[in-house]
Design a protein around this motif. Structure first.
Motif, short mmCIF file in Angstrom:
data_model
loop_
_atom_site.label_atom_id
_atom_site.label_comp_id
_atom_site.label_asym_id
_atom_site.label_seq_id
_atom_site.Cartn_x
_atom_site.Cartn_y
_atom_site.Cartn_z
N VAL A 1 -1.92 -11.52 12.22
CA VAL A 1 -1.92 -11.25 10.79
C VAL A 1 -0.37 -11.34 10.38
N CYS A 2 0.39 -11.43 9.77
CA CYS A 2 1.72 -11.48 9.11
C CYS A 2 1.42 -9.71 8.07
N LEU A 3 1.96 -8.66 7.67
CA LEU A 3 1.71 -7.58 6.53
C LEU A 3 3.14 -8.05 6.31
N VAL A 4 2.79 -7.45 4.74
CA VAL A 4 3.84 -7.37 3.84
C VAL A 4 3.99 -5.68 4.03
N TRP A 5 5.52 -4.99 4.35
CA TRP A 5 5.56 -3.27 3.96
C TRP A 5 6.00 -3.20 3.07
N SER A 6 5.85 -2.05 2.55
CA SER A 6 7.75 -1.64 1.68
C SER A 6 7.99 -0.75 2.44
N HIS A 7 9.21 -0.08 2.18
CA HIS A 7 10.22 0.44 3.43
C HIS A 7 9.80 1.73 3.51
N GLU A 8 9.10 1.75 2.92
CA GLU A 8 8.02 3.51 3.10
C GLU A 8 7.04 3.10 3.60
N GLY A 9 6.60 1.85 4.46
CA GLY A 9 5.60 2.33 5.45
C GLY A 9 4.25 1.78 4.78
N GLU A 10 4.17 0.90 2.81
CA GLU A 10 2.76 0.79 2.89
C GLU A 10 2.28 -0.55 2.56
N ILE A 11 1.43 -0.68 3.33
CA ILE A 11 0.94 -1.95 3.43
C ILE A 11 0.69 -2.77 1.60
N LEU A 12 1.16 -3.45 1.69
CA LEU A 12 1.35 -4.42 0.50
C LEU A 12 0.66 -5.69 0.61
N GLN A 13 0.26 -6.12 1.09
CA GLN A 13 0.22 -7.09 1.46
C GLN A 13 -0.12 -8.25 2.99
N ALA A 14 -1.51 -8.68 3.31
CA ALA A 14 -1.43 -9.45 4.33
C ALA A 14 -1.60 -10.57 4.39
#
Length: 1119
Positions: free
Chosen positions: A279-292
């Protein structure tokens, strides 16, 4: 052994590698990918289309590429050329690449520099390059003269698991090292007072509880991200790391991966991570998962790259696949779940059913019998009609077709059906069809020519209604065409229906799980000459109020073909016709490909959906010619792509046991369902597919266990195969090109059919077969021919394939490869499943009632060999080497449509690793077929199959209990060839007899000449059987031929043999002069090779060899 100078021929060269992708880097509008020691160069354009420009072979020698570092240019322009440092393991090479005007050229490359330690990171510093080495030291290297200018170690000489170099000059160079103590060590090499003077760490940062595998620094925001073995990603506020003594603060502890995290990359607005969970995860700099991003298979994603201007993320996995994904705001149109706010005082009643009329209109019916319409453009509810007869029980189904087709059907528990034009609901037509409940309704549409409504009533009766529109378009006509009768079952109603493209037949699925074929018009039965039974029934008064009934309407027609319980007890969920095939889905987690021939349904192939999706609801064919699968995974509705192995859409709807509907067009996809008394709608613009690009298809998610070549297809000059070679050197249109078809099987339970053109250095996956429930360990091919048969041969290739593996499972299927100019490979592959066999199921069915036969569920088939006889009436036999110590023979009856266990023997009493068949032909003698088997004790046994399968032979001993297989007698010869397991076995006929070679787990080779003596007919005394005598003429051993298991062996000629081993050496041996003599050896890059196959291609191209293990590599050499 040392190679003799006279024996350097032949020399194998690598032409194709499919290995885990371990390095990725975007350079302008280009992408560099590292695969083994090779570099793949892709060209990226603004439309997201990618094409391979060039494969640079063997750039790092025997090292695997782990990274690229591009030398910064003053203007930052990489449109025409770039200087790139390529590193991996202990190797480093500088190469200058040019790709201007769409042409790729390698302008210059340095020598391959071998460092003393592992290279974790590299960074350009004013023309020189700094390297972070594996034991916490930094080297400054001059790439022009190829020498070390300075080397500075750290006082903490621990082993590193990752490192990151920061800075543009030697004075400001900073290294952040990930130590095995789970700490980050920050230190400055330029503070060393003299060369080789150790430098103490400036800061030690703790936080992770596992080894740190990757780190990334974002200078503009002063952030550092780390990925660890503890399955977490941490974000640190570090400021400017080039300034000593700064403060480090952990501002984010991100958990989202289910396994170890291999890679992390910081962007201006995002954080990208990828790991062992694929899995490739896209996070915000605050640690929230935006996309997977999910789609890779196997052991994880090894490399990631990003193109911030285009908002692209590129991933490379252990499955050899490379994929491009779009970040938020660039590739994903708005999608999500929204409530349509049905609850209102003006709309009394509770919702009972919902359906979709296209992707923009929602229909819903309440327990008051009211039908409502919601238009997504107007965004308001409108009542179409209200009928109290439909208030307690109501079915609702909208007609298929384009947007605004405008029909729906309602049915109740009293046998009434109402057909409603959505645009003019006052023109609705009512019919009373049954005395009793209507169990199901479904539509069948054939283009714009014919529309049918099928209604299931009591007793398995299905009424077929023909719908037509008045010339004015404001009214409809409903006429009962005929009635069908379903086979008896407890839950006797149909669930879905579809027209065959010809319009002659309807394919229906029922609640019993059967697939049935009905004539669309009963009068066609006589014209087509197919069977059909009509049962004349009595019609209740008032039934079938439609006008124009004929005598066919009073008869109930049975199916002309049926596949009973194809999808199990839970029923068939959908029927789809596409490309001349019928596709059915069911709640057994599988979908079938069927074929209709001479009015009969024939199963072609059974495929499993993604793991955990036990309710497959339907299939959709998308614009690119591929297929997506709709279904329910636990409480989620999922759209899954078999091609990319990716869940394209996930809707947490609560499961499929509620009213729901799905619709998709090229413009949008919609999924509506009832929840909490409201209509919920998930909508995604752009249809089912997601805007991501597969640069290269995945091969296998796990290790390849077997490689087998099927045959060669010749393409004429009109079929130009896309090439990765340089245009100047590619000779196109000069004669035919050859394409080898090979089959690979893997631990990931799949079988892949590949096309390997001889002139392009590429591989194309034609299709994949996913019938096995456990790992596939062996494959065998027989009956190779051409489409059309010997009488009318056509270009292409046909063959029968037997595959086997874990859980004592065996499958037989046929493949047909034909020419297709519309596909990238110029080929199309059609697979038809013929039969299957499970040893435990077979014995459970045939066991004696007084004696229980228990089978070890972990029995595995280790190897297969197909034995074809030349006598008429004798069907082929497949021999299987089994892990329970048995050699088993199966009959392939009716061209593989029946697999029957014939005989077995436990002669070896140990795990049998290999079986191999060969024929013996001598003048004035019968052609005889022999089988040799090898086990873990190093013994090789030979069996005479011709005598065993001869009618009246005593070589087959009767079974102990009726129903059990026959028992093979003693072998003709048993030879102790090795002291441990035999992993490879091959034979070749010679003048003296048969040359037999074997390779063992201890790295040894054993070669001997086997003589076969068959007594003359007059020598048989008293009508005794002609049993051949086998004995060894010559015998030689090479004790330490390889440093590890010999897993591949092939005798090319009486004077030449090639062997492959886990030590990654492809070695040629000279035969015929006593002991095999070492000629030369080539290092290949596939780890843990499990199998090898070799074959001659042509006099111009020589031989090819395919090696399968943790990847695939193809070599060629010339005779």
């Amino acid at each position: 052994m040392d190679a003799h100078e006279d024996y350097v021929w032949p020399r194998a060269t690598s032409e194709l590698i499919l290995l885990p992708v371990t390095g990725l880097e975007c350079v302008g509008e280009r992408l560099l990918a590292g695969e083994g020691p090779d570099v793949l160069v892709y060209s990226l354009d603004f439309a997201g289309h990618l094409r391979m420009m060039k494969r640079v072979q063997n750039l790092l020698g025997h090292y695997l590429i782990h990274g690229f570092r591009v030398r910064p240019e003053p203007n930052g322009n990489f449109d025409s050329e770039a200087m790139v440092a390529v590193f991996g393991s202990k190797g480093l090479r500088i190469v200058k690449l040019s790709w201007g005007q769409g042409r790729f050229r390698e302008l210059w490359r340095s020598g391959l520099w071998n460092m003393s330690d592992w290279i974790w990171d590299a960074r350009w510093l004013e023309g020189n390059i700094a390297l972070a080495l594996g034991h916490n030291s930094v080297v400054l290297y001059d790439p022009v003269i190829g020498c070390i200018l300075q080397e500075v170690p750290c006082t903490d000489r621990c082993t590193l698991s990752s490192a990151c170099l920061i800075g543009d000059t030697w004075k400001e160079l900073t290294i952040v090292a990930g130590a095995v103590s789970n700490q980050l060590l920050v230190w400055y090499p330029a503070t060393a007072l003299m060369d080789n003077k150790p430098v103490a760490p400036d800061r030690r940062v703790s936080g992770h509880v596992g080894v740190i595998f990757s780190m990334s620094y974002l200078e503009s925001k002063g952030l550092l991200a780390t990925a660890s073995e503890d399955r977490s990603v941490r974000i640190w506020k570090v400021g400017d790391l080039r300034v000593p003594g700064g403060r480090v603060q952990n501002i984010g502890h991100c958990f989202g991966h289910s396994a170890r995290v291999w890679q992390v990359k910081l962007l201006e607005n995002y954080l990208i991570s990828a790991g062992e969970d694929c899995v490739c995860l896209v996070w915000s700099h605050e640690g929230e998962i935006l996309q997977a991003f999910r789609g890779h298979q196997g052991r994880g994603i090894r490399a990631i790259a990003a193109h911030e201007r285009q908002a692209w993320v590129i991933t490379g996995g252990d499955d050899s696949g490379i994929r491009l994904w779009h970040l938020v705001g660039r590739g994903y149109p708005g999608s999500g779940v929204s409530a349509l706010c049905f609850k209102s005082l003006s709309r009394p009643g509770a919702l009972k059913a919902v359906t979709l009329a296209g992707s923009w209109r929602v229909l819903a019916v309440t327990d008051t019998g009211a039908l409502y319409l919601y238009d997504l453009e107007i965004k308001c509810w409108e009542q179409l009609l209200e009928d109290k007869c439909f208030q307690s029980y109501c079915l609702l189904e909208a007609a298929p077709g384009p947007e605004g087709f405008g029909l729906c059907a309602m049915a109740n528990g009293e046998g009434r059906v109402k057909v409603v034009p959505i645009n003019t609901p006052t023109a609705a037509v009512d019919l009373t069809l049954f005395h009793g409940k209507v169990y199901s309704v479904s539509w069948a549409l054939r283009g714009y020519e014919e529309l049918l409504l099928l209604v299931s009533g009591p007793g398995g009766v299905v009424a077929c209604l023909e719908i037509s529109a008045a010339p004015s378009g404001k009214a409809i006509f409903v006429k009962e065409r005929c009635r069908y009768l379903l086979p008896p079952s407890k839950q006797r109603w149909h669930t879905c229906s579809a027209f065959l493209p010809s319009g002659d037949f309807l394919v229906c699925g029922d609640r019993r799980g059967s697939v049935l074929l009905f004539p669309s018009r009963p009068a066609l039965l006589k014209d087509l000459g197919v069977g059909g039974k009509a049962v004349v029934g009595t019609r209740a008064p008032g039934e079938g109020s439609g006008s124009g009934e004929d005598e066919n309407a009073s008869a109930e027609w049975g199916p002309v073909s049926i596949l009973p319980s194809l999808h199990g007890k839970q029923g068939v969920t959908s029927v789809t016709c596409h490309g001349g095939y019928v596709y059915t889905t069911g709640r057994d987690g599988a979908y079938y490909q069927l074929f209709v021939r001479c009015g009969q349904l024939q199963p072609v192939l059974r495929q499993k959906s993604c793991r955990g999706m036990n309710w497959v609801a339907g299939l959709r064919m998308v614009a690119d010619g591929n297929m997506v699968v709709l279904g329910f995974h636990a409480n989620e509705f999922v759209v899954w792509s078999p091609r990319s192995h990716e869940k394209l859409h996930i809707v947490n709807c609560g499961g499929g046991h509620r009213s729901w509907a799905f619709s998709d067009t090229e413009a949008a996809m919609a999924f509506a369902y009832l929840k909490d008394g409201d209509v919920m709608l998930y909508q995604s613009l752009g249809g089912c597919t997601r805007p991501h690009v597969i640069l290269r298809e995945s091969l296998h998610g796990r290790e390849i266990t077997c490689v087998k070549r099927v045959g060669t297809i010749v393409l004429g000059p009109e079929f130009e195969v896309p090439s990765f070679m340089q245009p100047d050197h590619l000779e196109s249109g000069e004669g035919p090109s050859l394409i080898d078809i090979i089959i690979t099987c893997s631990e990931d339970t799949t079988i892949c059919i590949l096309a390997l053109p001889t002139a392009t250095g590429s591989a194309r996956a034609l299709t994949a077969v996913c019938n096995h429930i456990s790992s596939v360990r062996a494959v065998a091919v027989w009956g190779i021919g051409t489409p059309g048969g010997p009488q009318e041969p056509r270009p292409g290739l046909t063959a029968h394939v037997v595959s086997a593996g874990g859980r004592a499972e065996m499958h037989c299927f046929s493949i047909m490869v034909t020419l297709d100019p519309s596909t990238p490979s110029r080929l199309a592959c059609h697979v038809m499943h013929l039969s299957s066999h499970r040893l435990d199921e077979d014995w459970d069915r045939l066991r004696s009632r007084r004696r229980m036969v228990k089978v070890d569920p972990e029995t595995r088939y280790m190897s297969l060999a197909v034995c074809e006889f030349d006598k008429p009436g004798l069907c082929p036999v497949v021999a299987a080497a089994c892990s329970d110590g048995a050699v088993r023979l199966f009959l392939l009856q009716d061209s593989g449509r029946r697999l029957q266990l014939l005989a077995e023997t436990f002669h070896h009493k140990r795990c049998v690793l290999k079986v191999h068949s060969f024929t013996h032909e001598a003048p004035n003698q019968q052609r005889r077929l022999f089988l040799c088997s090898a086990a873990t004790d190093g013994s090789v046994a030979f069996w005479d199959l011709t005598t065993i399968l001869d009618h009246g032979s005593t070589a087959l001993e009767p079974p102990v209990d009726p129903g059990l297989p026959y028992r093979l007698g003693a072998p003709c010869l048993t030879l102790q060839a090795h002291s441990c397991g035999v992993n490879s076995l091959h034979t070749l006929p010679t003048r003296e007899g048969h040359l037999v070679a074997s390779g063992s787990e201890d790295g040894s080779l054993h070669v001997f000449v086997l003589a076969v003596e068959v007594p003359e007919l007059e020598e048989a005394v008293g009508g005794a059987e002609l049993v051949p005598q086998l004995h060894v003429l010559e015998e030689y051993s090479v004790p330490c031929a390889h440093a590890a298991h010999v897993t591949g062996l092939h005798i090319l000629s009486p004077s030449l043999m090639v062997s492959a081993s886990i030590d990654q050496r492809l070695t040629f041996w000279r035969l015929g002069h006593g002991e095999p003599t070492f000629m030369n050896s080539t290092v290949y890059h596939v780890p843990d090779v499990a199998d090898m196959d070799c074959w001659p291609v042509s006099p111009e191209f020589g031989h090819r060899c395919a090696l399968g293990g943790q990847g695939l590599e193809v070599y060629n050499w010339y005779d």
